[in-house]
Scaffold this motif. Structure first.
Motif, PDB file in Angstrom:
ATOM      1  N   GLY A  62      -2.570   9.626  19.840  1.00  0.00           N
ATOM      2  CA  GLY A  62      -1.532   9.200  18.887  1.00  0.00           C
ATOM      3  C   GLY A  62      -2.130   8.824  17.544  1.00  0.00           C
ATOM      4  N   LEU A  63      -1.416   9.171  16.474  1.00  0.00           N
ATOM      5  CA  LEU A  63      -1.930   8.885  15.124  1.00  0.00           C
ATOM      6  C   LEU A  63      -1.010   7.913  14.396  1.00  0.00           C
ATOM      7  CD1 LEU A  63      -2.939  12.499  13.993  1.00  0.00           C
ATOM      8  CD2 LEU A  63      -4.470  10.662  14.721  1.00  0.00           C
ATOM      9  N   ARG A  64      -1.615   6.877  13.846  1.00  0.00           N
ATOM     10  CA  ARG A  64      -0.825   5.922  13.066  1.00  0.00           C
ATOM     11  C   ARG A  64      -0.858   6.322  11.601  1.00  0.00           C
ATOM     12  NH1 ARG A  64      -2.421  -0.131  13.966  1.00  0.00           N
ATOM     13  NH2 ARG A  64      -4.522   0.699  13.825  1.00  0.00           N
ATOM     14  N   ASP A  65       0.159   5.908  10.854  1.00  0.00           N
ATOM     15  CA  ASP A  65       0.162   6.227   9.429  1.00  0.00           C
ATOM     16  C   ASP A  65      -1.032   5.547   8.764  1.00  0.00           C
ATOM     17  OD1 ASP A  65       2.277   7.756   9.928  1.00  0.00           O
ATOM     18  OD2 ASP A  65       3.789   6.439   9.022  1.00  0.00           O
ATOM     19  N   ASN A 102       0.849  -1.200   0.000  1.00  0.00           N
ATOM     20  CA  ASN A 102       0.000   0.000   0.000  1.00  0.00           C
ATOM     21  C   ASN A 102       0.875   1.237   0.000  1.00  0.00           C
ATOM     22  OD1 ASN A 102      -2.699  -0.897   2.353  1.00  0.00           O
ATOM     23  ND2 ASN A 102      -2.395  -1.391   0.212  1.00  0.00           N
ATOM     24  N   TYR A 103       0.300   2.330  -0.439  1.00  0.00           N
ATOM     25  CA  TYR A 103       0.948   3.616  -0.167  1.00  0.00           C
ATOM     26  C   TYR A 103       0.403   4.104   1.174  1.00  0.00           C
ATOM     27  CZ  TYR A 103       2.960   3.838  -4.783  1.00  0.00           C
ATOM     28  OH  TYR A 103       3.709   3.586  -5.891  1.00  0.00           O
ATOM     29  N   PHE A 104       1.308   4.666   1.966  1.00  0.00           N
ATOM     30  CA  PHE A 104       0.916   5.166   3.284  1.00  0.00           C
ATOM     31  C   PHE A 104       1.115   6.666   3.368  1.00  0.00           C
ATOM     32  CE2 PHE A 104       1.286   0.748   4.132  1.00  0.00           C
ATOM     33  CZ  PHE A 104       0.395   0.502   5.165  1.00  0.00           C
ATOM     34  N   PHE A 105       0.200   7.307   4.033  1.00  0.00           N
ATOM     35  CA  PHE A 105       0.335   8.741   4.321  1.00  0.00           C
ATOM     36  C   PHE A 105       0.876   8.864   5.743  1.00  0.00           C
ATOM     37  CE2 PHE A 105      -1.718  12.531   6.261  1.00  0.00           C
ATOM     38  CZ  PHE A 105      -1.041  13.495   5.531  1.00  0.00           C
TER      39      PHE A 105
END
Ligand code: MSP
Length: 659
Positions: free
Chosen positions: A199-202, A160-163
Motif C-alpha cells: 500500500g502507498l500513502r500520499d 504541505n502539498y501532497f502527491f
C-alpha cells in the motif's frame, strides 16, 4: 548518408553536496562511465549525465555552520565533484546542478503539469517532528525519539502539498509485471514489488520549514521537498521542458544507475511522478550494492573514508576502476581494502596485462625492427588461442550487456592468461636465427600481439587510459574507444605495422609502500581545510638567512611534481642569453632539451655526463626563444642565489624517480 546512431542516455544519482566525494560516489560514476564507453563502441550516441544535489535542510545548515552563504557552500563542493571526475578522466557529457535556473523552471513545470492532471492537493502533515533536525519522523508514537539526534520529537501540523501516490499502486504493480527489465537486479525488484503491494500513502512534496529550495509556483512560502526537486534533474538535463527536440531524442533515459538505498525514490516515486505528468518512464533502474571499507560502512564519524584521489595518484585511475569492477559483483555489496587493491594491481595489472604487453612488444621491437611480423602457418597452438579470443569476445559482450563487469573482466583475463601460457609454451625467445625459426617466431609474436589487440578493445571500457597507451604502442590508429565493437574479429592485425613508442604500463609496486602512501594521502585529504596561514615569525637576530618555510602542502601536492634522475648529454651556451645553457638530458625514457639558468657558474663541458635531479612534468616553455622541457633542480645559495646543482651521494640509475 550515414544512418543516425541510436541514442543512449545514462545517469548517475546526483550527489549531495553536504559530504565530500569518496570511493562510494566514485563507484557509481565509474560504472556509468564504463557503460557509456562500452555503448559508444557498440555504436550508440551516448549521453552520460551526473551532477550535484544542492538543496535542502542539511546544506542550509552546513553553510550556516561555516558562516557562508548556501550558494558559496554548494559552489565549492560542486566544483570538487566536477574536478574529481575530470581528474579521474571520466567522460561526463553533462553535469547538472540543482541550483541552476533551468532546473527550477523544469521542476515547477513538471509539478504544474502533475497538479493540472489532478494529482496534487494541499493538506496538512500531522505527525512527529524533530525541531533540532527540522525533519519529519516516521514513527507515529507520541514523543518518539528522533532517529538522527535521539531527542524527543514534537507533534506538529504543517501545511504541505501532497502527491497522490496512492493512486499509482496498481499502475506501478502492473508496470513492474509487464516490464521485468525495468528494475534490476531481481532481488531489488522483489523488494520494491513487496513494498508497493503493502500500500502507498500520499507523499508530502513541499516544505515550509526551510528556504533553501525551489519555490512552489504561486505559493512561495513552500519550497519543493528535496527529492521531488532532485529526481527531476534527469528531465532538466535532457532539455525538459523547453528544448523539445532534444528532449524527445534523449527521453526516456536508457538507465538510471543508483545505489540500493535510493531504489524506492527511483522505482516508486519517480515513475509515479512521470505517470502523473504523462511522460514515458525510464527504461531501466539498476541498483548496485554498497561498498564497505574494511568491512564497515564508510563515514566521517568512524574516520574510515577512502577517497579516489590517493588511489588514482599512486596506482592510476585505471587501477581503481579495475579493482572495483573486478572485485565486487555489480549489484551486490562488496568490500574495499587497500591490501586487496594493491595485491590485485600487482597480480592482474602489472603481471597480467602489463607483462603480456611488455613481453610481446619488446620481442617484436628486438626481432622485427619494431614492425608487426607476418604470421606463417598456423599450428594447433595458434588455433587454440584464436578460439580463446572468440570466447572472450562473446563472453565479454554478454556480461557487459548485463552490467556484470566482474564476469566480463574474468573472461578478458582468461584470454590474457591463455596468451601468457601460449608464449611460455611456444618460447619465441628460445628460437634461433635460421629463416624457418625467424618465421616461426614471427607467427608466435603476431599471434600474441593479436591477442593483445583484442584484449585492448575488450578491456577498454574499464581501462580507458592504459588500453589507449597499448593501442598506440601497437601502432593502431585512433583509440580503442572509437573502434566498432561489432566489426571486431580475430586476425585483423596488419603485418608490417610500425609499433609506436613504448610507454610504462602498471609498473610493479611494493605493497607496503603503496599502502602507506595511499593512507598518508588520505589522512591529508581528510584534514579540515587549513585556517588562513599565520604570519611567519620574524627571524631571530643573527639567525641564518634561510627563508622561512612556506605554508605546508599535502603529500599529494608534492607527488604531482615528478622528479627523476637525469644525465646531461650535451651542454652549450645560447647566443644572446648570457645566463642560460641549453642542455640535452637523458631522463631514462627519452632525451629532453632543457634550458637552465646556470651559465655564469658552470662550464658547459664540465656538465656533460653529470647526473642531476630533473623535474620532468613541467609544462614546456620557451626561454629566449629556446624550448625548455623540464627543469634542473639546484640550491640557490647566498644572497645572489648562486645555483648549485643537486647531486646524489651514490651512483644512481638514470630515470629513477625522486621521492
Ligand atoms: N542526492 C541523493 C540522490 C538523488 S538522485 C536524484 C543522494 N546522494 S548521495 O550523495 O547520498 O549519493 C548517493 C549515491 O552515491 C548512492 O546511491 C550510490 O550511487 C553512491 N554511493 C555513496 N556511497 C556509497 C557506498 N558506500 N557504496 C556504493 N555506492 C555509494 O542519495
Amino acid at each position: 548518408m550515414a544512418a543516425t546512431k541510436p541514442k543512449y542516455y545514462i545517469t548517475t544519482p546526483i550527489y549531495y553536496v553536504n559530504a565530500r566525494p569518496h570511493i562510494g560516489h566514485t563507484y557509481t560514476t565509474l560504472a556509468a562511465d564504463t557503460i557509456a564507453r562500452y555503448k559508444q563502441m557498440r555504436g550508440y550516441d551516448v549521453t552520460f549525465l551526473t551532477g550535484t544535489d544542492e538543496h535542502g535542510q542539511k546544506v542550509e545548515r552546513s553553510a550556516k555552520k561555516e558562516g557562508i552563504s548556501p550558494i558559496d557552500f554548494v559552489d565549492r563542493v560542486a566544483a570538487e565533484y566536477h574536478g574529481l571526475w575530470q581528474e579521474l578522466g571520466f567522460r561526463v557529457d553533462r553535469f547538472i546542478r540543482t541550483t541552476e535556473t533551468r532546473h527550477a523552471h523544469a521542476v515547477q513545470h513538471l509539478f504544474r503539469e502533475i497538479q493540472r492532471n489532478g494529482y496534487v492537493e494541499k493538506g496538512y502533515y500531522e505527525g512527529n517532528y524533530c525541531v533540532h533536525d527540522e525533519m519529519y519522523v516516521e514513527d507515529p508514537t507520541p514523543g518518539a525519539l528522533c532517529p538522527e539526534c535521539h531527542r524527543p520529537t514534537e507533534v506538529v501540523k504543517e501545511e504541505n502539498y501532497f502527491f497522490k501516490l496512492g493512486k499509482f499502486e496498481k499502475p506501478l504493480l502492473n508496470y513492474y509485471q509487464e516490464h521485468p527489465e525495468f528494475l534490476e537486479p531481481e532481488a531489488r525488484r522483489n523488494e520494491v514489488i513487496s513494498f508497493v503491494s503493502g500500500g502507498l500513502r500520499d507523499l508530502s512534496i513541499s516544505r515550509t520549514t526551510l528556504k533553501w529550495g525551489i519555490p512552489w509556483p504561486g505559493d512561495e512560502k513552500h519550497v519543493f521537498y528535496v527529492w521531488s526537486d532532485a529526481l527531476t534533474n534527469y528531465l532538466t538535463a535532457a532539455g525538459y521542458p523547453l528544448k523539445k527536440e532534444e528532449f524527445e531524442r534523449l527521453w526516456p533515459a536508457d538507465v538510471h544507475l543508483v545505489g540500493k538505498e535510493i531504489i524506492r525514490f527511483h522505482a516508486v516515486y519517480w515513475p509515479a511522478f512521470l505517470m502523473a505528468a504523462g511522460l514515458p518512464l525510464p527504461k531501466k533502474i539498476f541498483a548496485h550494492g554498497h561498498l564497505l571499507f574494511q568491512e564497515e560502512k564508510m563515514s566521517k564519524s568512524r574516520g574510515n573514508i577512502q577517497s579516489a584521489q590517493p588511489i588514482a595518484r599512486v596506482l592510476g585511475a585505471d587501477a581503481l576502476r579495475y579493482f572495483l569492477l573486478r572485485e565486487i559483483v555489480f549489484g551486490q555489496d562488496g568490500n574495499f581494502s587497500r591490501e586487496a587493491l594493491v595485491a590485485r594491481y600487482n597480480s592482474d595489472l602489472a603481471n597480467g596485462l602489463g607483462n603480456l604487453a611488455s613481453r610481446t612488444l619488446t620481442m617484436i621491437e628486438k626481432n622485427f625492427e619494431g614492425r608487426v611480423p607476418k604470421p606463417g602457418e598456423e599450428t594447433p597452438a595458434e588455433k587454440a588461442l584464436a578460439g580463446e579470443a572468440q570466447t572472450a569476445m562473446a563472453e565479454a559482450q554478454k556480461h557487459y550487456e548485463a552490467f556484470a563487469f566482474s564476469r566480463a573482466l574474468e573472461a578478458i583475463w582468461a584470454l590474457i592468461a591463455a596468451a601468457d601460457k601460449y608464449l611460455t609454451s611456444e618460447q619465441p625467445w628460445a628460437l634461433g636465427g635460421s629463416p624457418d625459426e625467424q618465421k616461426r617466431r614471427g607467427t608466435i609474436l603476431w599471434t600474441s600481439a593479436e591477442a593483445l589487440r583484442i584484449v585492448c578493445l575488450l578491456a577498454h571500457p574499464v581501462l580507458p587510459a592504459s588500453t589507449n597507451k597499448v593501442w598506440a604502442t601497437l601502432g593502431q590508429s585512433g583509440t580503442p574507444g572509437n573502434q566498432d565493437w561489432d566489426a571486431l574479429r580475430w586476425g585483423q592485425l596488419a603485418p608490417g605495422t610500425r609499433l609506436g613508442k613504448t610507454e610504462a604500463l602498471f609498473p610493479r609496486v611494493d605493497k607496503t609502500e603503496a599502502i602507506e602512501r595511499i593512507e598518508a594521502m588520505e589522512n591529508e585529504l581528510q584534514k579540515p581545510a587549513a585556517p588562513a596561514a599565520a604570519a611567519a615569525p620574524a627571524a631571530a637576530p643573527g639567525a641564518a638567512a634561510a627563508p622561512a618555510v612556506s605554508e605546508k602542502i599535502a603529500i599529494e601536492d608534492f607527488t604531482k611534481v615528478e622528479m627523476r634522475v637525469g644525465q646531461i648529454k650535451t651542454a652549450e651556451r645560447i647566443a644572446g642569453a648570457d645566463k642560460l645553457l641549453k642542455l640535452t638530458v637523458d631522463i631514462g625514457t627519452e632525451i629532453r632539451q632543457i634550458c637552465a639558468g646556470i651559465a655564469q657558474y658552470y662550464e658547459p663541458e664540465a656538465l656533460v655526463g653529470r647526473k642531476v635531479a630533473v623535474v620532468v612534468n613541467l609544462a614546456p616553455r620557451k626561454l629566449r626563444g629556446v624550448e625548455s622541457n623540464g627543469m634542473i633542480v639546484a640550491a640557490a645559495v647566498g644572497p645572489e642565489g648562486r645555483p648549485v646543482l643537486a647531486g646524489f651521494l651514490e651512483d644512481v640509475e638514470v630515470g629513477a624517480r625522486l621521492r
